[in-house]
Write a protein that holds these residues in place. Structure first.
Motif, short mmCIF file in Angstrom:
data_model
loop_
_atom_site.label_atom_id
_atom_site.label_comp_id
_atom_site.label_asym_id
_atom_site.label_seq_id
_atom_site.Cartn_x
_atom_site.Cartn_y
_atom_site.Cartn_z
N PHE A 124 42.26 33.29 45.33
CA PHE A 124 43.61 34.08 44.85
C PHE A 124 44.10 33.71 43.64
O PHE A 124 44.65 34.56 42.96
N LEU A 125 43.85 32.74 43.23
CA LEU A 125 44.33 32.19 41.90
C LEU A 125 43.49 32.62 40.81
O LEU A 125 43.91 32.90 39.82
N ASN A 165 44.12 39.29 36.84
CA ASN A 165 44.98 40.37 36.77
C ASN A 165 46.16 40.25 35.73
O ASN A 165 46.53 41.40 35.03
N LEU A 166 46.47 38.96 35.44
CA LEU A 166 47.60 38.70 34.22
C LEU A 166 46.82 38.83 33.02
O LEU A 166 47.45 39.44 32.03
N ALA A 223 49.07 41.04 40.76
CA ALA A 223 48.85 39.70 40.19
C ALA A 223 49.90 38.97 41.19
O ALA A 223 49.88 37.82 41.50
N LEU A 224 51.40 39.59 41.30
CA LEU A 224 52.37 38.78 41.98
C LEU A 224 51.89 38.73 43.51
O LEU A 224 52.07 37.64 43.93
N ILE A 245 48.01 41.71 30.26
CA ILE A 245 48.49 41.44 28.93
C ILE A 245 47.49 42.21 27.84
O ILE A 245 47.90 42.71 26.93
N ALA A 246 46.04 42.37 28.33
CA ALA A 246 45.45 42.94 27.37
C ALA A 246 45.51 44.46 27.21
O ALA A 246 45.34 45.30 26.29
N LEU A 247 46.10 45.12 28.48
CA LEU A 247 46.57 46.39 28.22
C LEU A 247 47.63 46.68 27.16
O LEU A 247 47.78 47.87 26.73
#
Length: 87
Positions: free
Chosen positions: A47-48, A54-55, A18-19, A59-61
């Motif tokens: 890409f955004l 990915n963010l 994500a970064l 969080i969901a993981l």
């Protein structure tokens, strides 16, 4: 030999991706502006979208399985939003 799923390692990898996506957005965005390329500008926005997906995964993981299902629906909306905007 099969290793058990390690959510911590996966979360770290997803956050790294994500970064990197977020950083590359700026690279491609400023190149698109300097080149006057609408195509590169549109690709930079992708890409955004990748960053946001990915963010959300990151969080969901950390959530229970039932709440992950809700996050999956939210991710579907995020993916469909640019298509709706383009239409």
């Amino acid at each position: 030999m099969s290793e058990a799923f390690d959510a911590t390692k996966v979360r770290k990898a997803v956050l790294t991706v994500a970064l990197l996506n977020f950083a590359y957005f700026f690279v491609e965005f400023f190149i698109a502006l300097s080149a006057g390329s609408v195509s590169l500008l549109a690709d930079s926005v992708d890409f955004l979208e990748d960053t946001s997906i990915n963010l959300l995964i990151f969080i969901a993981l950390g959530w229970p399985l039932a709440k992950r299902a809700v996050m999956g629906k939210l991710m579907a909306i995020v993916i469909l939003a640019p298509a709706a905007f383009a239409a």
